[in-house]
Design a protein around this motif. Structure first.
Motif, short mmCIF file in Angstrom:
data_model
loop_
_atom_site.label_atom_id
_atom_site.label_comp_id
_atom_site.label_asym_id
_atom_site.label_seq_id
_atom_site.Cartn_x
_atom_site.Cartn_y
_atom_site.Cartn_z
N SER A 149 62.30 24.62 1.76
CA SER A 149 60.72 23.76 2.11
C SER A 149 60.34 24.26 3.66
O SER A 149 60.71 25.35 3.98
CB SER A 149 61.08 22.16 2.24
OG SER A 149 61.93 21.81 2.88
N GLY A 150 59.54 23.40 4.25
CA GLY A 150 59.22 23.67 5.65
C GLY A 150 57.83 24.07 5.90
O GLY A 150 57.58 24.15 7.01
N TYR A 151 56.88 23.79 4.91
CA TYR A 151 55.49 23.77 4.97
C TYR A 151 54.94 22.59 4.79
O TYR A 151 53.61 22.55 4.61
CB TYR A 151 55.02 24.91 4.15
CG TYR A 151 55.28 26.33 4.34
CD1 TYR A 151 55.23 26.75 5.78
CD2 TYR A 151 55.78 27.25 3.44
CE1 TYR A 151 55.49 28.10 6.32
CE2 TYR A 151 56.05 28.53 3.82
CZ TYR A 151 56.01 29.03 5.26
OH TYR A 151 56.12 30.37 5.55
N GLY A 152 55.56 21.55 4.50
CA GLY A 152 54.97 20.04 4.68
C GLY A 152 55.08 19.39 5.84
O GLY A 152 54.08 18.93 6.45
N ASN A 157 55.41 15.72 1.83
CA ASN A 157 55.03 16.85 1.39
C ASN A 157 56.31 17.88 1.44
O ASN A 157 56.29 18.71 0.69
CB ASN A 157 54.05 17.48 2.34
CG ASN A 157 52.62 16.94 2.10
OD1 ASN A 157 52.01 17.33 0.96
ND2 ASN A 157 52.07 16.12 3.11
N GLU A 158 57.33 17.41 2.15
CA GLU A 158 58.63 18.23 1.94
C GLU A 158 59.09 17.69 0.89
O GLU A 158 59.63 18.76 0.19
CB GLU A 158 59.55 17.89 3.16
CG GLU A 158 59.11 18.25 4.59
CD GLU A 158 59.29 19.93 4.80
OE1 GLU A 158 60.27 20.34 4.54
OE2 GLU A 158 58.36 20.71 4.96
N LEU A 159 59.21 16.60 0.55
CA LEU A 159 59.87 16.38 -0.60
C LEU A 159 58.91 16.93 -2.02
O LEU A 159 59.32 17.45 -2.73
CB LEU A 159 59.40 14.70 -1.00
CG LEU A 159 60.57 14.15 -0.18
CD1 LEU A 159 60.49 12.35 -0.55
CD2 LEU A 159 62.19 14.44 -0.35
N LEU A 181 64.14 22.58 4.89
CA LEU A 181 63.79 23.09 6.38
C LEU A 181 62.83 22.61 6.91
O LEU A 181 61.69 22.88 7.25
CB LEU A 181 63.55 24.55 6.09
CG LEU A 181 63.11 25.42 7.25
CD1 LEU A 181 64.16 25.45 8.36
CD2 LEU A 181 62.59 26.84 6.96
N GLY A 182 62.98 20.92 6.88
CA GLY A 182 61.87 20.17 7.72
C GLY A 182 61.63 20.51 9.18
O GLY A 182 60.75 20.40 9.70
N ALA A 183 62.74 21.16 9.82
CA ALA A 183 62.68 21.59 11.21
C ALA A 183 62.36 23.19 11.29
O ALA A 183 62.73 24.02 11.62
CB ALA A 183 64.07 21.39 11.97
N HIS A 184 61.19 23.28 10.69
CA HIS A 184 60.66 24.76 10.63
C HIS A 184 59.62 24.91 11.92
O HIS A 184 59.60 25.97 12.51
CB HIS A 184 59.75 24.81 9.15
CG HIS A 184 59.55 26.42 9.04
ND1 HIS A 184 58.68 26.61 8.05
CD2 HIS A 184 60.17 27.51 9.60
CE1 HIS A 184 58.76 28.16 7.94
NE2 HIS A 184 59.28 28.67 8.84
N ASP A 219 68.22 23.93 6.80
CA ASP A 219 68.00 25.02 7.86
C ASP A 219 67.11 24.40 9.01
O ASP A 219 66.61 23.43 8.91
CB ASP A 219 67.28 26.11 6.81
CG ASP A 219 67.31 27.34 7.79
OD1 ASP A 219 67.83 27.44 8.83
OD2 ASP A 219 66.75 28.35 7.15
N VAL A 220 67.37 25.25 10.10
CA VAL A 220 66.73 24.91 11.19
C VAL A 220 66.09 25.85 11.86
O VAL A 220 67.07 27.17 11.88
CB VAL A 220 67.53 23.99 12.31
CG1 VAL A 220 66.71 23.73 13.40
CG2 VAL A 220 67.85 22.72 11.67
N PHE A 221 64.78 26.20 12.43
CA PHE A 221 64.43 27.07 13.31
C PHE A 221 64.95 27.02 14.71
O PHE A 221 64.16 26.12 15.36
CB PHE A 221 62.92 27.39 13.11
CG PHE A 221 62.33 28.52 13.43
CD1 PHE A 221 63.05 29.73 13.93
CD2 PHE A 221 60.97 28.97 13.52
CE1 PHE A 221 62.50 30.88 14.48
CE2 PHE A 221 60.32 30.06 14.18
CZ PHE A 221 61.02 31.04 14.59
N CYS A 222 66.06 27.52 15.15
CA CYS A 222 66.21 27.39 16.45
C CYS A 222 65.60 28.44 17.30
O CYS A 222 66.12 29.62 17.32
CB CYS A 222 67.82 27.21 16.78
SG CYS A 222 68.29 27.07 18.19
N GLU A 223 64.80 28.28 17.84
CA GLU A 223 64.03 29.35 18.78
C GLU A 223 62.90 28.61 19.81
O GLU A 223 62.69 27.49 19.87
CB GLU A 223 63.10 30.26 17.93
CG GLU A 223 62.40 31.46 18.40
CD GLU A 223 63.55 32.32 19.24
OE1 GLU A 223 63.46 32.17 20.40
OE2 GLU A 223 64.27 32.91 18.32
N ARG A 224 62.55 29.28 20.83
CA ARG A 224 61.90 28.76 21.83
C ARG A 224 60.83 28.24 21.56
O ARG A 224 60.02 27.33 22.17
CB ARG A 224 61.51 29.82 23.14
CG ARG A 224 60.93 30.98 22.67
CD ARG A 224 61.05 32.20 23.83
NE ARG A 224 60.43 33.20 23.18
CZ ARG A 224 60.52 34.63 23.62
NH1 ARG A 224 61.44 34.66 24.52
NH2 ARG A 224 59.93 35.63 23.03
#
Length: 417
Positions: A149-152, A157-159, A181-184, A219-224
């Motif tokens: 997921s990750g575009y909601g 919208n994630e669901l 991937l809610g933390a996108h 999943d998590v997008f861990c980035e600056r």
């Protein structure tokens, strides 16, 4: 190794083929002039045809003679953002004009622009757009795909995205592994309030995802430009507490030491990894994580910092490959093209590239007990190719020599629905 005695009927026998089993020490795990017997969706016998008991063919309900074709495990695409609406061709033009990934994101483009399209789309529309992309993957030998997921970026919208992923798995011939991937990215309504958004991910979204059993991993997008280590840690604590495995988008644009953080939670994988440090490699090796390399995004973004393939190889960290299918940085559905790019750009061998889409990709999804190689007891998921040697899968640029895929022992030809 091959316990079946053929004293009762088997569903199918596959002969007159060469097998790239992706097992053992030698590249590809090759068995030339091999045979496989399948029953109840699993491989019950595999080996050289000369060792096949004479009664085997008469015991089989169906015999498939493949005329010297090569058979590999079904391809596994272990990192995709396949469900989305619209496209980002305009950003492609901007990037060609000199704008960077970060500049586009800061200007309101990037992930957030796709979020706007997904929020407007109905569940049915998302399914219709996504099933075409899934069909294109299946036409290149894919039998299993991870979908994030990750575009909601809000609970509703994630669901919605994860329900579409579940429906794709139910209504097509491709096995779907859904990832939350809610933390996108940070949605516009939470601008400058990233900790509040992480609270929403943990306290609302994740709770709802678990209640509906919509995801296998988080999943998590861990980035600056995304989420910090502390924010990532909070999400991982909640995910593992709920019994879900974790993975991480890490070290794509900078070294945040995200892979090492994920290793502390026994993560399945860390993905991208262009800026992965020696300490990160060591942590991944100790945690038995998989490195998922994404040459499509590297190529599309015209990156110059290569992932540390030699270091990963030396440390014994398995290297999976994936399309990273997404509208912004890797708009592709072709695992075969990704194999070629991984060899040309990253220096993988063709055998490593195929392992990246089979045995190592299965491990990156936590599915290696059942899929990823051709061996007794494994699911009978495989792809049949009109090629002379397995290296051709990474050699050709464009096209597909696939003749059929088989999922759980059932041959799939033509449309996947």
């Amino acid at each position: 190794m091959n316990p079946v005695h053929f004293d009762s009927p088997i569903d199918a026998l596959w002969i007159d083929c060469h097998l790239a089993t992706m097992t053992g020490e030698k590249p590809y795990g090759t068995i030339e002039d091999g045979a496989m017997a399948v029953a109840d969706g699993r491989i019950v016998w595999i080996g050289p045809r000369r060792d096949l008991p004479p009664v085997a063919e008469s015991s089989a309900r169906r015999v498939y003679a493949l005329n010297g074709a090569w058979v590999t495990p079904g391809l596994i695409d272990c990192h995709t953002h396949l469900i989305y609406a619209g496209n980002r061709a305009l950003e492609f033009e901007m990037r060609l004009g000199g704008a960077t990934y970060e500049e586009i994101a800061q200007a309101g483009g990037g992930i957030v622009s796709t979020v706007n399209e997904v929020r407007k789309a109905t569940e049915e529309s998302l399914f219709d757009q996504s099933v075409r992309r899934l069909a294109a993957m299946q036409a290149q030998g894919v039998t299993t795909v991870e979908i994030k997921s990750g575009y909601g970026l809000d609970t509703q919208n994630e669901l919605k995205m994860l329900r579409v992923a579940r429906r794709l798995g139910a209504e097509t011939a491709v096995r779907v592994c859904p990832t939350f991937l809610g933390a996108h990215a940070l949605p516009p309504e939470y601008r400058d309030r990233s900790d509040d958004y992480v609270a929403l991910v943990v306290e609302d979204m994740l709770t709802a995802v678990v209640a509906e059993n919509l995801a296998e991993a988080v999943d998590v997008f861990c980035e600056r430009i995304a989420f910090s280590r502390d924010q990532t840690r909070r999400i991982f604590e909640a995910a593992t507490g709920a019994g879900l495995r974790v993975k991480i988008h890490a070290e794509q644009l900078s070294d945040t030491n995200g892979a090492a953080l994920a290793a502390g939670y026994q993560a399945l994988s860390a993905d991208h990894l262009e800026y992965l440090s020696a300490d990160g490699i060591h942590a991944m090796a100790a945690a038995q994580m998989v490195a998922v390399l994404l040459p499509g995004a590297f190529y599309f973004l015209k990156e110059t910092r290569l992932p540390p393939v030699a270091g990963l190889r030396k440390a014994g960290v398995p290297m999976a490959l994936a399309t990273d299918c997404n509208p912004g940085t890797s708009p592709t559905t072709s695992p075969l093209l990704m194999m070629n790019l991984a060899c040309i750009l990253f220096g993988l061998t063709p055998a490593e590239a195929l392992a990246g889409f089979t045995v190592h990709a299965a491990r990156a999804l936590g599915r290696d007990q059942h899929i990823g190689c051709l061996a007794t007891g494994k699911m009978a998921d495989f792809a049949v190719w009109d090629i002379q040697r397995p290296a051709e899968l990474a050699y050709y640029i464009g096209g597909s020599p696939l003749t059929m895929t088989v999922k759980a022992g059932v041959p799939i030809k033509g449309p996947i629905r």
